[in-house]
Design a protein around this motif. Structure first.
Motif, PDB file in Angstrom:
ATOM      1  N   ILE A  61       3.987  -9.761  10.151  1.00  0.00           N
ATOM      2  CA  ILE A  61       4.404  -8.847   9.076  1.00  0.00           C
ATOM      3  C   ILE A  61       3.180  -8.183   8.448  1.00  0.00           C
ATOM      4  CG2 ILE A  61       5.502  -8.687   6.792  1.00  0.00           C
ATOM      5  CD1 ILE A  61       7.343 -11.017   7.736  1.00  0.00           C
ATOM      6  N   PHE A  62       2.131  -8.980   8.209  1.00  0.00           N
ATOM      7  CA  PHE A  62       0.912  -8.442   7.600  1.00  0.00           C
ATOM      8  C   PHE A  62       0.288  -7.362   8.480  1.00  0.00           C
ATOM      9  CE2 PHE A  62      -3.814  -8.862   7.116  1.00  0.00           C
ATOM     10  CZ  PHE A  62      -3.901  -8.075   5.983  1.00  0.00           C
ATOM     11  N   VAL A  63       0.166  -7.627   9.772  1.00  0.00           N
ATOM     12  CA  VAL A  63      -0.415  -6.643  10.700  1.00  0.00           C
ATOM     13  C   VAL A  63       0.411  -5.364  10.678  1.00  0.00           C
ATOM     14  CG1 VAL A  63      -0.822  -6.123  13.153  1.00  0.00           C
ATOM     15  CG2 VAL A  63      -1.603  -8.302  12.184  1.00  0.00           C
ATOM     16  N   ASN A  64       1.733  -5.523  10.715  1.00  0.00           N
ATOM     17  CA  ASN A  64       2.597  -4.349  10.711  1.00  0.00           C
ATOM     18  C   ASN A  64       2.424  -3.535   9.428  1.00  0.00           C
ATOM     19  OD1 ASN A  64       5.470  -2.924  10.389  1.00  0.00           O
ATOM     20  ND2 ASN A  64       5.034  -3.323  12.550  1.00  0.00           N
ATOM     21  N   LYS A  65       2.392  -4.218   8.274  1.00  0.00           N
ATOM     22  CA  LYS A  65       2.219  -3.521   6.993  1.00  0.00           C
ATOM     23  C   LYS A  65       0.849  -2.845   6.917  1.00  0.00           C
ATOM     24  CE  LYS A  65       5.452  -5.491   3.755  1.00  0.00           C
ATOM     25  NZ  LYS A  65       6.245  -4.293   3.636  1.00  0.00           N
ATOM     26  N   LEU A 125       1.725   2.048  15.482  1.00  0.00           N
ATOM     27  CA  LEU A 125       2.626   0.921  15.230  1.00  0.00           C
ATOM     28  C   LEU A 125       3.125   0.267  16.526  1.00  0.00           C
ATOM     29  CD1 LEU A 125       4.614   2.144  12.117  1.00  0.00           C
ATOM     30  CD2 LEU A 125       2.774   0.471  12.212  1.00  0.00           C
ATOM     31  N   GLU A 126       3.022   0.959  17.631  1.00  0.00           N
ATOM     32  CA  GLU A 126       3.404   0.362  18.912  1.00  0.00           C
ATOM     33  C   GLU A 126       2.435  -0.745  19.334  1.00  0.00           C
ATOM     34  OE1 GLU A 126       4.765   2.907  22.161  1.00  0.00           O
ATOM     35  OE2 GLU A 126       4.997   4.541  20.695  1.00  0.00           O
ATOM     36  N   TYR A 127       1.267  -0.778  18.705  1.00  0.00           N
ATOM     37  CA  TYR A 127       0.277  -1.827  19.005  1.00  0.00           C
ATOM     38  C   TYR A 127       0.442  -3.049  18.097  1.00  0.00           C
ATOM     39  CZ  TYR A 127      -2.226   1.673  21.748  1.00  0.00           C
ATOM     40  OH  TYR A 127      -2.572   2.606  22.685  1.00  0.00           O
ATOM     41  N   LEU A 140      -1.456  -7.170  -2.915  1.00  0.00           N
ATOM     42  CA  LEU A 140      -0.072  -7.350  -3.386  1.00  0.00           C
ATOM     43  C   LEU A 140       0.890  -7.523  -2.216  1.00  0.00           C
ATOM     44  CD1 LEU A 140       0.058  -4.728  -6.294  1.00  0.00           C
ATOM     45  CD2 LEU A 140       0.186  -7.222  -6.507  1.00  0.00           C
ATOM     46  N   GLU A 141       0.688  -6.733  -1.169  1.00  0.00           N
ATOM     47  CA  GLU A 141       1.554  -6.857   0.015  1.00  0.00           C
ATOM     48  C   GLU A 141       1.379  -8.226   0.665  1.00  0.00           C
ATOM     49  OE1 GLU A 141       0.821  -3.496   2.588  1.00  0.00           O
ATOM     50  OE2 GLU A 141       2.144  -2.227   1.399  1.00  0.00           O
ATOM     51  N   LEU A 142       0.119  -8.651   0.794  1.00  0.00           N
ATOM     52  CA  LEU A 142      -0.135  -9.946   1.437  1.00  0.00           C
ATOM     53  C   LEU A 142       0.373 -11.093   0.563  1.00  0.00           C
ATOM     54  CD1 LEU A 142      -1.149 -11.523   3.817  1.00  0.00           C
ATOM     55  CD2 LEU A 142      -3.489 -11.298   2.954  1.00  0.00           C
ATOM     56  N   ARG A 143       0.287 -10.951  -0.756  1.00  0.00           N
ATOM     57  CA  ARG A 143       0.808 -11.988  -1.662  1.00  0.00           C
ATOM     58  C   ARG A 143       2.311 -12.159  -1.456  1.00  0.00           C
ATOM     59  NH1 ARG A 143      -0.904 -10.362  -6.814  1.00  0.00           N
ATOM     60  NH2 ARG A 143      -2.907 -11.147  -6.125  1.00  0.00           N
ATOM     61  N   GLU A 144       3.028 -11.042  -1.333  1.00  0.00           N
ATOM     62  CA  GLU A 144       4.477 -11.114  -1.072  1.00  0.00           C
ATOM     63  C   GLU A 144       4.743 -11.857   0.239  1.00  0.00           C
ATOM     64  OE1 GLU A 144       6.503  -7.329  -1.125  1.00  0.00           O
ATOM     65  OE2 GLU A 144       5.771  -6.893  -3.143  1.00  0.00           O
ATOM     66  N   ILE A 145       3.958 -11.552   1.256  1.00  0.00           N
ATOM     67  CA  ILE A 145       4.123 -12.195   2.569  1.00  0.00           C
ATOM     68  C   ILE A 145       3.796 -13.679   2.457  1.00  0.00           C
ATOM     69  CG2 ILE A 145       3.274 -12.279   4.956  1.00  0.00           C
ATOM     70  CD1 ILE A 145       2.704  -9.172   4.568  1.00  0.00           C
ATOM     71  N   ASN A 146       2.703 -14.014   1.766  1.00  0.00           N
ATOM     72  CA  ASN A 146       2.313 -15.419   1.594  1.00  0.00           C
ATOM     73  C   ASN A 146       3.393 -16.228   0.888  1.00  0.00           C
ATOM     74  OD1 ASN A 146      -0.173 -15.555   2.904  1.00  0.00           O
ATOM     75  ND2 ASN A 146      -1.315 -14.878   1.110  1.00  0.00           N
ATOM     76  N   ASN A 147       4.170 -15.576   0.027  1.00  0.00           N
ATOM     77  CA  ASN A 147       5.220 -16.279  -0.724  1.00  0.00           C
ATOM     78  C   ASN A 147       6.520 -16.442   0.063  1.00  0.00           C
ATOM     79  OD1 ASN A 147       3.633 -16.736  -3.000  1.00  0.00           O
ATOM     80  ND2 ASN A 147       4.161 -14.762  -3.897  1.00  0.00           N
ATOM     81  N   MET A 148       6.592 -15.861   1.242  1.00  0.00           N
ATOM     82  CA  MET A 148       7.804 -15.982   2.059  1.00  0.00           C
ATOM     83  C   MET A 148       7.872 -17.358   2.721  1.00  0.00           C
ATOM     84  SD  MET A 148       7.888 -12.322   4.032  1.00  0.00           S
ATOM     85  CE  MET A 148       8.138 -10.785   3.169  1.00  0.00           C
ATOM     86  N   GLU A 149       9.088 -17.857   2.878  1.00  0.00           N
ATOM     87  CA  GLU A 149       9.297 -19.159   3.522  1.00  0.00           C
ATOM     88  C   GLU A 149       9.473 -18.946   5.031  1.00  0.00           C
ATOM     89  OE1 GLU A 149       9.298 -22.241   2.088  1.00  0.00           O
ATOM     90  OE2 GLU A 149       8.711 -21.305   0.187  1.00  0.00           O
ATOM     91  N   ILE A 150       8.387 -18.537   5.685  1.00  0.00           N
ATOM     92  CA  ILE A 150       8.416 -18.277   7.130  1.00  0.00           C
ATOM     93  C   ILE A 150       7.159 -18.877   7.757  1.00  0.00           C
ATOM     94  CG2 ILE A 150       9.840 -16.181   7.004  1.00  0.00           C
ATOM     95  CD1 ILE A 150       7.264 -14.520   7.061  1.00  0.00           C
ATOM     96  N   SER A 151       7.091 -18.902   9.067  1.00  0.00           N
ATOM     97  CA  SER A 151       5.938 -19.483   9.746  1.00  0.00           C
ATOM     98  C   SER A 151       4.696 -18.602   9.554  1.00  0.00           C
ATOM     99  CB  SER A 151       6.228 -19.616  11.248  1.00  0.00           C
ATOM    100  OG  SER A 151       6.247 -18.336  11.852  1.00  0.00           O
ATOM    101  N   SER A 152       3.542 -19.187   9.767  1.00  0.00           N
ATOM    102  CA  SER A 152       2.287 -18.433   9.667  1.00  0.00           C
ATOM    103  C   SER A 152       2.228 -17.345  10.734  1.00  0.00           C
ATOM    104  CB  SER A 152       1.094 -19.378   9.801  1.00  0.00           C
ATOM    105  OG  SER A 152       1.056 -20.250   8.690  1.00  0.00           O
ATOM    106  N   LYS A 153       2.803 -17.620  11.886  1.00  0.00           N
ATOM    107  CA  LYS A 153       2.837 -16.612  12.951  1.00  0.00           C
ATOM    108  C   LYS A 153       3.615 -15.380  12.479  1.00  0.00           C
ATOM    109  CE  LYS A 153       3.930 -15.861  17.797  1.00  0.00           C
ATOM    110  NZ  LYS A 153       4.391 -16.414  19.053  1.00  0.00           N
ATOM    111  N   GLU A 154       4.767 -15.618  11.821  1.00  0.00           N
ATOM    112  CA  GLU A 154       5.570 -14.498  11.296  1.00  0.00           C
ATOM    113  C   GLU A 154       4.820 -13.767  10.182  1.00  0.00           C
ATOM    114  OE1 GLU A 154      10.190 -15.721  11.512  1.00  0.00           O
ATOM    115  OE2 GLU A 154       8.879 -17.275  10.651  1.00  0.00           O
ATOM    116  N   LYS A 155       4.095 -14.511   9.350  1.00  0.00           N
ATOM    117  CA  LYS A 155       3.314 -13.889   8.274  1.00  0.00           C
ATOM    118  C   LYS A 155       2.257 -12.952   8.855  1.00  0.00           C
ATOM    119  CE  LYS A 155       3.995 -17.522   4.855  1.00  0.00           C
ATOM    120  NZ  LYS A 155       3.412 -18.598   4.052  1.00  0.00           N
TER     121      LYS A 155
END
Length: 197
Positions: free
Chosen positions: A86-90, A179-181, A68-83
């Motif tokens: 965000i995914f790694v952080n989540k 999270l610092e990594y 569900l978290e990754l689906r929300e990220i996949n639906n964002m209008e941002i670059s794959s690098k940003e996705k």
């Protein structure tokens, strides 16, 4: 299923995840889970017919949270690098917030494959999450942000990296807060996937 029964079922799964990840699948009993829930063993069987069935629900439940978290990220209008970032952080936030979910995946699901043979073959119980990773990779490749490559090596590289950090965190060997990594891990994953002309 009523909302109350669904809530109770999820609560049983969450308690089972903790116990399975701490004690292992074979050392955890239905009475252990019932005791943690302050329920009778008989009542537990109103929700799950066996410990194996509960284990299968637990892997679906835990990976669906990530899906569900990754689906929300996949639906964002941002670059794959940003996705990826965000995914790694989540993901790492989940490791910190609910370590039992990741521990369960690493120490029970991957270590006790025989328990999941019936009804969880292949990606059957983790399918939603795998699909979202596939969408992330396909979208990145279509946009020429990621290079075209076989799914399994890319999937294993992403999850191996994230699973490795979950393991290191669980072993308490990291010299900084997990999270610092996050940025460095996301950057490594992105560079491994990056499209180069």
């Amino acid at each position: 299923m009523s909302r109350t029964k669904e809530t109770k079922k999820n609560s049983i799964i969450e308690n089972a995840l903790k116990l399975f990840s701490q004690k292992g699948f074979y050392n955890t009993t239905i009475p252990d889970i019932a005791k943690a829930m302050k329920m009778s063993v008989g009542n537990m069987y109103n929700y799950f017919s066996s410990k194996e069935e509960l284990a299968k629900y637990a892997i679906k439940y835990s990976t669906n949270i990530l899906a569900l978290e990754l689906r929300e990220i996949n639906n964002m209008e941002i670059s794959s690098k940003e996705k990826v970032s965000i995914f790694v952080n989540k993901y790492l936030e989940n490791v910190q917030k609910s370590p039992e979910v990741i521990e369960y995946f690493l120490r029970v699901y991957l270590s006790n494959r025989e328990v999941f043979k019936q009804g969880c073959e292949g990606f059957l119980c983790v399918g939603e999450f795998v699909t979202e990773v596939m969408i992330l990779l396909d979208t990145g490749a279509q946009n020429k942000e990621f290079r075209e490559q076989e799914f399994f090596p890319a999937f294993a590289m992403i999850m191996g990296c994230l699973g490795g950090f979950a393991f290191l965190s669980g072993e308490k060997v990291l010299d900084k807060d997990l999270l610092e990594y996050s940025d460095a891990v996301a950057d490594n994953i992105y560079r491994a996937l990056k499209y180069e002309e």
